[in-house]
Design a protein around this motif. Structure first.
Motif, PDB file in Angstrom:
ATOM      1  N   LEU A 239       7.146  14.456  -4.619  1.00  0.00           N
ATOM      2  CA  LEU A 239       8.106  13.598  -4.294  1.00  0.00           C
ATOM      3  C   LEU A 239       8.678  13.064  -3.139  1.00  0.00           C
ATOM      4  O   LEU A 239       9.254  12.084  -2.891  1.00  0.00           O
ATOM      5  N   LEU A 240       8.712  13.794  -2.333  1.00  0.00           N
ATOM      6  CA  LEU A 240       8.677  13.896  -0.782  1.00  0.00           C
ATOM      7  C   LEU A 240       7.589  13.007  -0.112  1.00  0.00           C
ATOM      8  O   LEU A 240       8.370  12.005   1.079  1.00  0.00           O
ATOM      9  N   SER A 241       7.195  12.984  -0.649  1.00  0.00           N
ATOM     10  CA  SER A 241       5.339  12.344  -0.289  1.00  0.00           C
ATOM     11  C   SER A 241       5.829  10.752  -0.756  1.00  0.00           C
ATOM     12  O   SER A 241       5.711   9.847   0.289  1.00  0.00           O
TER      13      SER A 241
ATOM     14  N   SER B 129       5.750   7.613   1.659  1.00  0.00           N
ATOM     15  CA  SER B 129       5.056   7.003   1.701  1.00  0.00           C
ATOM     16  C   SER B 129       4.995   5.119   2.017  1.00  0.00           C
ATOM     17  O   SER B 129       4.886   4.379   2.273  1.00  0.00           O
ATOM     18  N   ASP B 130       6.442   5.676   1.366  1.00  0.00           N
ATOM     19  CA  ASP B 130       7.367   3.563   0.107  1.00  0.00           C
ATOM     20  C   ASP B 130       7.700   3.429   2.128  1.00  0.00           C
ATOM     21  O   ASP B 130       7.376   1.788   2.601  1.00  0.00           O
ATOM     22  N   LYS B 131       7.731   4.709   2.956  1.00  0.00           N
ATOM     23  CA  LYS B 131       8.340   4.226   4.201  1.00  0.00           C
ATOM     24  C   LYS B 131       7.392   3.706   5.511  1.00  0.00           C
ATOM     25  O   LYS B 131       7.517   3.855   6.431  1.00  0.00           O
TER      26      LYS B 131
ATOM     27  N   ALA C 232       1.046  -1.210  -0.203  1.00  0.00           N
ATOM     28  CA  ALA C 232       0.065  -0.026  -0.339  1.00  0.00           C
ATOM     29  C   ALA C 232       0.670   1.239   0.020  1.00  0.00           C
ATOM     30  O   ALA C 232       0.381   2.516  -0.548  1.00  0.00           O
ATOM     31  N   GLY C 233       1.889   1.353   1.197  1.00  0.00           N
ATOM     32  CA  GLY C 233       2.713   2.620   0.575  1.00  0.00           C
ATOM     33  C   GLY C 233       3.138   2.739  -0.576  1.00  0.00           C
ATOM     34  O   GLY C 233       3.707   3.716  -0.817  1.00  0.00           O
ATOM     35  N   ARG C 234       3.955   1.293  -1.146  1.00  0.00           N
ATOM     36  CA  ARG C 234       4.370   1.450  -2.962  1.00  0.00           C
ATOM     37  C   ARG C 234       3.420   2.041  -3.737  1.00  0.00           C
ATOM     38  O   ARG C 234       3.807   2.709  -4.692  1.00  0.00           O
ATOM     39  N   TYR C 235       2.403   1.607  -3.424  1.00  0.00           N
ATOM     40  CA  TYR C 235       1.358   2.360  -4.473  1.00  0.00           C
ATOM     41  C   TYR C 235       1.081   3.759  -4.767  1.00  0.00           C
ATOM     42  O   TYR C 235       0.365   4.061  -5.408  1.00  0.00           O
ATOM     43  N   MET C 236       0.822   4.025  -2.498  1.00  0.00           N
ATOM     44  CA  MET C 236       0.977   5.005  -2.443  1.00  0.00           C
ATOM     45  C   MET C 236       2.511   6.770  -3.493  1.00  0.00           C
ATOM     46  O   MET C 236       1.985   7.267  -3.463  1.00  0.00           O
ATOM     47  N   ALA C 237       3.171   5.744  -3.203  1.00  0.00           N
ATOM     48  CA  ALA C 237       4.946   6.036  -3.490  1.00  0.00           C
ATOM     49  C   ALA C 237       4.919   6.266  -5.163  1.00  0.00           C
ATOM     50  O   ALA C 237       4.880   7.097  -5.243  1.00  0.00           O
TER      51      ALA C 237
ATOM     52  N   THR D 258       2.467   9.675  -5.739  1.00  0.00           N
ATOM     53  CA  THR D 258       3.043  10.556  -5.557  1.00  0.00           C
ATOM     54  C   THR D 258       4.093  10.848  -6.778  1.00  0.00           C
ATOM     55  O   THR D 258       4.458  12.168  -7.205  1.00  0.00           O
ATOM     56  N   LEU D 259       5.157   9.662  -6.865  1.00  0.00           N
ATOM     57  CA  LEU D 259       6.222  10.122  -7.348  1.00  0.00           C
ATOM     58  C   LEU D 259       5.514  10.156  -8.918  1.00  0.00           C
ATOM     59  O   LEU D 259       6.052  12.099  -9.489  1.00  0.00           O
ATOM     60  N   VAL D 260       4.544   9.796 -10.027  1.00  0.00           N
ATOM     61  CA  VAL D 260       4.261  10.145 -10.890  1.00  0.00           C
ATOM     62  C   VAL D 260       3.795  11.563 -10.940  1.00  0.00           C
ATOM     63  O   VAL D 260       3.633  12.186 -12.328  1.00  0.00           O
TER      64      VAL D 260
END
Length: 404
Positions: free
Chosen positions: A261-263, A267-269, A138-143, A146-148
């Protein structure tokens, strides 16, 4: 032949690709400025945004039921199609009525996607015997989202300096790519996850019963919905907030991109914070800090406004994957998309009420004051809902929902 375990893992990878392409909204940080550039007032912009929320409010739960009944994959494809029509409308609309239809299409499209992605991700993890890793996924999904978004917003800001139309053309191309990836997803059938018949009436009945019987789940759903709704309104109107204090359109897009990008990194962590401090510690602290930060928004200061925007985004992207994981853990598979859509439904209701008020008060008193007061009030209510949830969660675990 791909094994059940491998098909679940493959689904997770495809969902990440689909999420990457599907969230490249090149207009995300500047669409309000586009409408203002077209000659519309903040009140009219607020009304258009409220139409998105009205469409989501009306269609969110039916959209989740559609996904539960006819498949999350089909729901994603329909959602992408409607969003493509929205972007075409942004290019060709010439009056308020046409823009209104365009924004309604966006709202309906989002309802077919919201809940379906998260539900399919969770069920795919479950299918792959990696349910315990869902917080990380879920964190990777949110990351990824936000990255894209951060990349798309910078590019969108640059493109808008030359032509607005290509901002929307780029968005259409990425939506088409997301749709293409969606065709390769494997639907996780409920015969594989449950012995229950998968009928629409059953989904409605058990979803309602879940919220009635599980008081703590109801408190959690309401609290998360209010938190998401308030943050979403703040995020949207931050465009105008920054415009009021003197930032250019391009600088605004860069601010949104850098913060996204910071988010993504945070999110990933987020799962690491969950592991160390437990969901209740992270979520309650997030809400408390958000309330304090909303207080600083009241003062129309460039430094305070920018700092608040950065911090509120980072906190949201810690809160979101952890709360998403907690909700998925509490909801049975057959009602998952429906009840995740219930959260979006209630969030849309919050946005539907606040968006036109925000547009109106922005013209009278400025954006800062209303955002600050609404944010503080919302965080108090969210805090009370979450305290009620965790109190019941730890004292009444024996009351968990059991389908007939």
């Amino acid at each position: 032949m791909i094994s059940s375990l491998e098909s679940g893992k493959r689904n997770i990878r495809l969902l990440f690709f689909q999420t990457f392409f599907g969230n490249a909204y090149f207009d995300r940080a500047i669409f309000m400025l586009y409408l203002i550039d077209k000659g519309y007032s903040m009140l009219e912009v607020g009304l258009l945004q409220s139409l998105v929320n009205l469409a989501m409010f009306v269609c969110e739960i039916p959209g989740g039921m559609f996904a539960d009944r006819y498949g999350r994959k089909n729901s994603l494809i329909i959602g992408r199609t409607l969003i493509i029509l929205h972007f075409l409308g942004m290019i060709f609309s010439t009056n308020f009525t046409m823009f209104a239809i365009t924004f309604i299409l966006l709202g309906i499209g989002v309802t077919f996607i919201s809940g379906s992605e998260e539900a399919l991700l969770y069920d795919s993890a479950k299918h792959a015997k990696e349910e315990a890793l869902y917080s990380r996924y879920a964190g990777r999904y949110m990351a990824i989202i936000t990255l894209v978004l951060s990349l798309a917003m910078v590019i969108g800001g640059l493109i808008s300096k030359f032509t607005w139309n290509w901002v929307f053309v780029a968005s259409i191309l990425f939506q088409l790519a997301a749709m293409l990836v969606s065709f390769f997803l494997k639907e996780i059938s409920f015969e594989e996850n449950s012995q229950k018949p998968h009928r629409l009436l059953f989904i409605i009945k058990d979803s309602i019963r879940l919220l009635k019987v599980n008081v703590h789940v109801r408190s959690l759903v309401i609290g998360i919905s209010l938190y998401i709704g308030m943050f979403s309104i703040y995020y949207l109107f931050a465009q105008q907030l920054f415009k009021e204090i003197g930032y250019s359109t391009y600088i605004i897009s860069v601010i949104f991109a850098v913060v996204s990008l910071l988010s993504a990194l945070v999110s990933d962590k987020a799962h690491l914070l969950e592991k160390r401090y437990l969901p209740q510690g992270v979520m309650l602290t997030s809400v408390l800090l958000s309330g304090i930060i909303f207080l600083t928004v009241f003062f129309e200061s460039k430094i305070l406004s920018l700092t608040a925007f950065v911090l509120l985004n980072l906190i949201y992207f810690v809160f979101s994957p952890i709360s998403n994981s907690l909700v998925n853990f509490e909801i049975p598979s057959q009602q998952r998309a429906t009840l995740l859509s219930t959260i979006s439904f209630l969030s849309s209701a919050v946005m539907f009420v606040l968006a036109p008020i925000m547009g109106y008060t922005s013209e009278l008193f400025g954006t800062h004051k209303f955002i600050s007061l609404a944010g503080i009030g919302s965080m108090v209510l969210v805090w009370l809902c979450l305290v009620h949830f965790f109190k019941n969660y730890f004292s009444k675990t024996a009351d968990s929902f059991e389908p007939n």
